[in-house]
Scaffold this active site. Structure first.
Site, PDB file in Angstrom:
ATOM      1  N   THR A 173      90.710  27.751  27.830  1.00  0.00           N
ATOM      2  CA  THR A 173      91.206  26.610  28.602  1.00  0.00           C
ATOM      3  C   THR A 173      91.212  25.365  27.724  1.00  0.00           C
ATOM      4  O   THR A 173      90.612  25.348  26.640  1.00  0.00           O
ATOM      5  CB  THR A 173      90.302  26.344  29.815  1.00  0.00           C
ATOM      6  OG1 THR A 173      88.984  26.013  29.347  1.00  0.00           O
ATOM      7  CG2 THR A 173      90.248  27.560  30.738  1.00  0.00           C
ATOM      8  N   ILE A 199      91.509  26.697  34.743  1.00  0.00           N
ATOM      9  CA  ILE A 199      91.415  27.732  35.765  1.00  0.00           C
ATOM     10  C   ILE A 199      92.002  27.231  37.086  1.00  0.00           C
ATOM     11  O   ILE A 199      92.704  27.971  37.787  1.00  0.00           O
ATOM     12  CB  ILE A 199      89.955  28.166  35.957  1.00  0.00           C
ATOM     13  CG1 ILE A 199      89.456  28.902  34.707  1.00  0.00           C
ATOM     14  CG2 ILE A 199      89.798  29.051  37.191  1.00  0.00           C
ATOM     15  CD1 ILE A 199      87.957  29.180  34.720  1.00  0.00           C
ATOM     16  N   TYR A 207      73.924  23.723  32.198  1.00  0.00           N
ATOM     17  CA  TYR A 207      75.116  24.363  32.768  1.00  0.00           C
ATOM     18  C   TYR A 207      74.747  25.672  33.459  1.00  0.00           C
ATOM     19  O   TYR A 207      75.223  25.960  34.564  1.00  0.00           O
ATOM     20  CB  TYR A 207      76.143  24.610  31.665  1.00  0.00           C
ATOM     21  CG  TYR A 207      77.456  25.158  32.154  1.00  0.00           C
ATOM     22  CD1 TYR A 207      78.334  24.360  32.883  1.00  0.00           C
ATOM     23  CD2 TYR A 207      77.817  26.476  31.895  1.00  0.00           C
ATOM     24  CE1 TYR A 207      79.541  24.858  33.328  1.00  0.00           C
ATOM     25  CE2 TYR A 207      79.032  26.984  32.339  1.00  0.00           C
ATOM     26  CZ  TYR A 207      79.883  26.166  33.059  1.00  0.00           C
ATOM     27  OH  TYR A 207      81.090  26.667  33.507  1.00  0.00           O
ATOM     28  N   ASN A 217      86.326  25.007  42.305  1.00  0.00           N
ATOM     29  CA  ASN A 217      86.448  25.208  40.859  1.00  0.00           C
ATOM     30  C   ASN A 217      86.013  23.992  40.044  1.00  0.00           C
ATOM     31  O   ASN A 217      85.611  24.141  38.892  1.00  0.00           O
ATOM     32  CB  ASN A 217      87.911  25.545  40.539  1.00  0.00           C
ATOM     33  CG  ASN A 217      88.215  25.456  39.058  1.00  0.00           C
ATOM     34  OD1 ASN A 217      87.806  26.288  38.272  1.00  0.00           O
ATOM     35  ND2 ASN A 217      88.957  24.411  38.667  1.00  0.00           N
ATOM     36  N   THR A 234      83.850  33.376  28.714  1.00  0.00           N
ATOM     37  CA  THR A 234      84.436  32.217  28.042  1.00  0.00           C
ATOM     38  C   THR A 234      85.948  32.287  28.202  1.00  0.00           C
ATOM     39  O   THR A 234      86.581  33.254  27.786  1.00  0.00           O
ATOM     40  CB  THR A 234      84.057  32.194  26.563  1.00  0.00           C
ATOM     41  OG1 THR A 234      82.634  32.225  26.444  1.00  0.00           O
ATOM     42  CG2 THR A 234      84.578  30.923  25.904  1.00  0.00           C
ATOM     43  N   VAL A 235      86.510  31.258  28.818  1.00  0.00           N
ATOM     44  CA  VAL A 235      87.926  31.255  29.179  1.00  0.00           C
ATOM     45  C   VAL A 235      88.687  30.320  28.237  1.00  0.00           C
ATOM     46  O   VAL A 235      88.215  29.234  27.903  1.00  0.00           O
ATOM     47  CB  VAL A 235      88.117  30.809  30.641  1.00  0.00           C
ATOM     48  CG1 VAL A 235      89.587  30.895  31.048  1.00  0.00           C
ATOM     49  CG2 VAL A 235      87.252  31.668  31.567  1.00  0.00           C
ATOM     50  N   ASP A 280      87.347  13.104  44.185  1.00  0.00           N
ATOM     51  CA  ASP A 280      86.169  13.199  43.319  1.00  0.00           C
ATOM     52  C   ASP A 280      85.102  13.965  44.087  1.00  0.00           C
ATOM     53  O   ASP A 280      84.585  13.484  45.096  1.00  0.00           O
ATOM     54  CB  ASP A 280      85.681  11.797  42.962  1.00  0.00           C
ATOM     55  CG  ASP A 280      84.462  11.803  42.057  1.00  0.00           C
ATOM     56  OD1 ASP A 280      83.956  12.893  41.719  1.00  0.00           O
ATOM     57  OD2 ASP A 280      84.006  10.700  41.693  1.00  0.00           O
ATOM     58  N   VAL A 281      84.764  15.185  43.619  1.00  0.00           N
ATOM     59  CA  VAL A 281      83.812  16.019  44.360  1.00  0.00           C
ATOM     60  C   VAL A 281      82.410  15.415  44.358  1.00  0.00           C
ATOM     61  O   VAL A 281      81.536  15.889  45.096  1.00  0.00           O
ATOM     62  CB  VAL A 281      83.777  17.464  43.829  1.00  0.00           C
ATOM     63  CG1 VAL A 281      85.148  18.120  43.940  1.00  0.00           C
ATOM     64  CG2 VAL A 281      83.250  17.529  42.392  1.00  0.00           C
TER      65      VAL A 281
END
Length: 246
Positions: free
Chosen positions: A178, A15, A143, A78, A175-176, A51-52
């Protein structure tokens, strides 16, 4: 988006990469923050290692972007990691790891970007939540907890920042299709059957594409959505709102 600068976390694939492409097509300059940032091949795209889960890394990345492009107008939160299983499937360490990336990571990036966003005439933050913030799906407890938090954070951030002229919204994909989903399917005993099950779970009968999510993110981030803040846009093939007869 001509003249605007966007920051997309997790921008190297899936994404995030689709958002980078969509924003560039709309005329923006984009910083793609990722732990696996690649080489620069386009003057309009700046790959930045970040790195978030590390505040120092995030702050350095935002400073670098602002120095390179002259500011920041848009942030797309994201970056995230997955977690599978029921409430008893993950230990405390895994809970802390996933919450740190998926929830606190959003706060770290947004916090570091605020000084720049407050100087923008078209400031916007778009968070990536999920259909699991609204619909209970099996084996997604951890999640789901993170994405429910992202949705709640979006509303609270929007309320806090509206007076600063910063809009905050979120996109809630189903649901993507990816690379992450592909890797998940590869671990299944029946990848083809599992894919068909995921497709059937969405009323449209197919997975969402990353480009469809990116289109929604682009709209919410762009000046065209100047009257929209504190909203959650579902891009989920009808999973959230539709109950079709079987």
């Amino acid at each position: 988006m001509h003249g605007l600068v966007a920051v997309v976390t997790g921008g190297a694939s899936g994404i995030g990469a689709a958002c980078v492409r969509r924003f560039v097509d709309a005329g923006a300059r984009v910083a793609a923050l990722d732990v696996t940032a690649g080489d620069r091949t386009d003057d309009r795209v700046l790959p930045v290692h970040a790195d978030v889960a590390d505040a120092t890394s995030v702050e350095a990345a935002l400073d670098l972007v602002a120095a390179a492009f002259g500011g920041v107008d848009i942030v797309v939160n994201n970056a995230g990691v997955s977690a599978v299983g029921g409430v008893d499937a993950n230990d405390d360490a895994e809970w802390h790891r996933v919450l740190d990336v998926n929830i606190v990571g959003v706060a770290r990036v947004s916090r570091a970007a605020l000084p720049y966003l407050r100087n923008s005439a078209h400031a916007a933050i778009v968070n990536i939540s999920s259909v699991v913030a609204f619909a209970g799906l099996p084996n997604r407890v951890l999640y789901s907890a993170t994405k429910g938090a992202v949705h709640a954070m979006t509303l609270a951030m929007a309320a806090d920042l509206v007076a600063d002229g910063i809009r905050v919204n979120c996109v809630c994909p189903g649901t993507v299709d990816t690379p992450w989903v592909a890797r998940l399917l590869a671990t299944s005993a029946d990848p083809d059957g599992e894919r068909r099950r995921l497709e059937a779970r969405q009323p449209t009968g197919r997975l969402v594409t990353a480009e469809e999510v990116a289109d929604a993110v682009h709209y919410l981030a762009s000046p065209a959505a100047a009257a929209t803040t504190g909203s959650a846009l579902a891009v989920d093939g009808g999973m959230h709102g539709l109950r079709l007869p079987r």
